[in-house]
Design an enzyme around this catalytic site. Structure first.
Site, PDB file in Angstrom:
ATOM      1  CB  ALA A  57      -0.875   0.021   1.236  1.00 10.07           C
ATOM      2  CD  GLN A 103      27.291  15.596 -20.202  1.00 15.76           C
ATOM      3  OE1 GLN A 103      27.117  14.629 -19.690  1.00 15.76           O
ATOM      4  NE2 GLN A 103      28.262  15.609 -21.205  1.00 15.76           N
ATOM      5  CD  GLU A 106       5.971  13.133   1.774  1.00 18.17           C
ATOM      6  OE1 GLU A 106       5.075  13.239   2.021  1.00 18.17           O
ATOM      7  OE2 GLU A 106       6.767  13.427   3.079  1.00 18.17           O
TER       8      GLU A 106
END
Length: 381
Positions: free
Chosen positions: A132, A337, A364
């Site tokens: 869940a 990068q 969240e």
């Protein structure tokens, strides 16, 4: 360079300066070694607690600082720019006090909030389960009435501070009425029958231990049922709106740290007799990173100001979480990068920032769930 901020009061501006000083003196010198060693930053949380930074948005009468949410979130952002694991912990701790502060009785607030907000206690938020996650209504952890109060049985998953928290804000099923059958409990950290699995072996946030929490007939006093029986779903969803803003702010701080590191490197590194910052292709990449960070900050502040004004902010919180965490993922990747091969090494913190950014798109509420929340509100007719 530090983020440009327009704070609502002189007191709020002082809080930002205090936070920056603590980050500079106490957090930044420790973060690299601590993340490598995967140690729980207990003393760091105590430092923040003593400074009053763990209880900013809560009422002063219970030990908080009565600060607007827009101020609290900018403090979280500043902490994240120094140590993401700690910022996530601050956001989680704030979330654990929310049900009591918002839905608890006066007696419960007087009994529980002073300790929660003192800085001496740290909380954990027990909502998700192995089966869940996004589907809260399907949770199976159950609370059964006893002569003394309640007995909790079940397993919670992905719980920050598991095994370290002083209390566990726990959602459990008190009836079989789907989402209407959930209730909220504050479980003491030393309760009998409360045990913890080994921490998950995560790719990032190594100082934020996450583990399963097992409730094996854990006794809970009846006075620790928060609000009314069956109101747990309402509390959880309401708290998540606020919690999403905490993660949005933390993600923004992480992106700011990556941007700052990339910009510093670009002005120092030379190739072909010039600073690499003087090459337009790289300069434009850094400009895009700045635009992403500034946009993320604007979205979470807009949602926070709606919350502070007492207006609905659920859609805006979802937008902020979506925008800020996607920005964090892109900005940290682009920062690696900019540094080239150096960015891929542990000699610089960029590789850690990139690993830490990924989970912000997941916890969240995944960013797919945020899109669901946003689209449903926009298209409801």
């Amino acid at each position: 360079m530090p983020a440009t901020r327009l704070m609502p009061t002189d007191e709020a501006a002082d809080l930002i300066e205090l936070t920056r000083e603590i980050c500079r003196k106490d957090l930044a010198p420790k973060v690299d070694d601590a993340e490598r060693a995967r140690t729980f930053p207990e003393e760091t949380f105590r430092t923040l607690g003593r400074a009053g930074l763990l209880s900013l948005p809560y009422p002063e009468e219970f030990g908080g600082a009565d600060q607007p949410y827009e101020v609290y979130l900018q403090v979280v952002e500043e902490i994240a720019s120094a140590w993401m694991s700690v910022a996530v912990g601050v956001s989680v701790h704030g979330l654990t006090a929310y049900p009591v502060a918002t839905f608890g009785t006066r007696e419960q607030q007087e009994a529980l909030l002073p300790a929660m907000l003192s800085g001496d206690q740290l909380g954990a938020y027990c909502l998700s389960e192995p089966l869940a996650g996004s589907d809260i209504a399907s949770m199976t952890t159950r609370a059964t009435r006893t002569d003394e109060g309640w007995s909790l049985k079940g397993t919670k998953a992905w719980i920050s501070h598991a095994g370290h928290a002083d209390y566990y804000t726990t959602f459990a099923r008190t009836s079989d009425d789907g989402g209407k059958g959930l209730s909220t409990f504050i479980v003491p950290g030393d309760a009998a029958g409360l045990t913890f699995a080994e921490p998950e072996r995560k790719m990032g946030l190594h100082c934020d231990p996450v583990a399963q929490v097992m409730f094996d007939g854990v006794p809970v006093d009846g006075a620790r049922l928060i609000g009314r029986e069956g109101d747990g779903m309402k509390m959880a969803l309401s708290a998540l709106d606020a919690g999403r803003l905490g993660i949005a702010a933390a993600a923004t701080g992480l992106a700011q740290a990556a941007l700052d590191a990339a910009a510093d490197y670009a002005t120092e590194r030379q190739q072909f007799g010039r600073r690499i910052a003087d090459f337009q292709g790289l300069a434009f990449l850094i400009a895009d990173m700045e635009a992403a960070v500034t946009s993320a900050r604007a979205t979470y502040l807009h949602a926070a100001r709606l919350k502070d004004a007492g207006r609905g902010f659920g859609k805006e919180a979802a937008v902020a979480k979506l925008v800020a965490t996607d920005a964090a993922m892109k900005v940290t990747t682009d920062a690696v990068q900019v540094l080239g091969g150096a960015g891929y090494t542990e000699d610089f913190p960029l590789e850690r920032y990139m690993r830490e950014a990924k989970v912000t798109q997941i916890f969240e509420g995944t960013n797919q769930i945020q899109r669901l929340v946003i689209s449903r509100q926009l298209l409801a007719r």
